[in-house]
Design a protein around this motif. Structure first.
Motif, PDB file in Angstrom:
ATOM      1  N   ALA A 103      34.899  74.051  10.711  1.00 14.06           N
ATOM      2  CA  ALA A 103      34.528  75.390  11.142  1.00 14.06           C
ATOM      3  C   ALA A 103      33.355  75.367  12.112  1.00 14.06           C
ATOM      4  N   THR A 104      32.461  74.415  11.981  1.00  9.01           N
ATOM      5  CA  THR A 104      31.282  74.377  12.830  1.00  9.01           C
ATOM      6  C   THR A 104      31.614  74.210  14.312  1.00  9.01           C
ATOM      7  N   PRO A 105      32.455  73.248  14.710  1.00  7.09           N
ATOM      8  CA  PRO A 105      32.762  73.142  16.131  1.00  7.09           C
ATOM      9  C   PRO A 105      33.542  74.340  16.671  1.00  7.09           C
TER      10      PRO A 105
ATOM     11  N   CYS B 128      41.102  79.566  17.475  1.00  5.46           N
ATOM     12  CA  CYS B 128      41.889  80.390  16.550  1.00  5.46           C
ATOM     13  C   CYS B 128      42.733  79.503  15.638  1.00  5.46           C
ATOM     14  N   ALA B 129      43.296  78.441  16.191  1.00  2.81           N
ATOM     15  CA  ALA B 129      44.140  77.551  15.396  1.00  2.81           C
ATOM     16  C   ALA B 129      43.356  76.924  14.249  1.00  2.81           C
TER      17      ALA B 129
ATOM     18  N   CYS C 147      43.789  87.045  16.605  1.00  4.49           N
ATOM     19  CA  CYS C 147      42.584  86.287  16.965  1.00  4.49           C
ATOM     20  C   CYS C 147      42.437  86.185  18.489  1.00  4.49           C
ATOM     21  N   GLU C 148      43.526  85.857  19.169  1.00  3.09           N
ATOM     22  CA  GLU C 148      43.472  85.729  20.625  1.00  3.09           C
ATOM     23  C   GLU C 148      43.232  87.074  21.307  1.00  3.09           C
ATOM     24  N   ALA C 149      43.822  88.137  20.769  1.00  2.54           N
ATOM     25  CA  ALA C 149      43.608  89.473  21.333  1.00  2.54           C
ATOM     26  C   ALA C 149      42.154  89.882  21.161  1.00  2.54           C
ATOM     27  N   ASP C 150      41.578  89.595  20.003  1.00  2.00           N
ATOM     28  CA  ASP C 150      40.168  89.909  19.770  1.00  2.00           C
ATOM     29  C   ASP C 150      39.274  89.143  20.742  1.00  2.00           C
TER      30      ASP C 150
ATOM     31  N   LYS D 161      44.224  76.439   2.944  1.00  2.00           N
ATOM     32  CA  LYS D 161      45.504  75.842   3.351  1.00  2.00           C
ATOM     33  C   LYS D 161      45.929  76.429   4.697  1.00  2.00           C
ATOM     34  N   ALA D 162      46.417  75.580   5.589  1.00  2.00           N
ATOM     35  CA  ALA D 162      46.830  76.036   6.916  1.00  2.00           C
ATOM     36  C   ALA D 162      47.946  77.065   6.821  1.00  2.00           C
TER      37      ALA D 162
END
Length: 90
Positions: A6-8, A59-60, A83-86, A69-70
């Motif tokens: 999450a950090t990167p 976003c991925a 996510c991409e729209a935001d 879990k993915a």
């Protein structure tokens, strides 16, 4: 391991949002004069599309459920689209 993943992603997510927020400010001609009408709309649309593309990797990495879990299938597609729209909205 989740924290390291999450950090990167955080700086990567911030960059497209900042770029998208400036799309209207970037809608200028070669002389620095503000664009208007269709030229302005086209410039902003292109800028937002680029911001969405830049946000995709970040976003991925965030596309996980509450258990870490993915996401997959429709849930992942829905999450990525939002996510991409935001990110494009800034």
């Amino acid at each position: 391991a989740q924290d390291k993943a999450a950090t990167p992603a955080a700086p990567a997510a911030a960059a497209p949002a900042a770029a998208a927020g400036g799309c209207e400010a970037k809608a200028v001609d070669k002389n620095g004069k503000a664009l208007a009408g269709a030229a302005k709309a086209s410039s902003i649309k292109k800028c937002e599309k680029e911001a969405k593309a830049a946000a995709a990797p970040a976003c991925a990495t965030k596309a996980v459920d509450k258990n870490g879990k993915a996401l997959a299938g429709a849930a992942k597609n829905s999450f990525m689209k939002k996510c991409e729209a935001d990110a494009a909205k800034g």
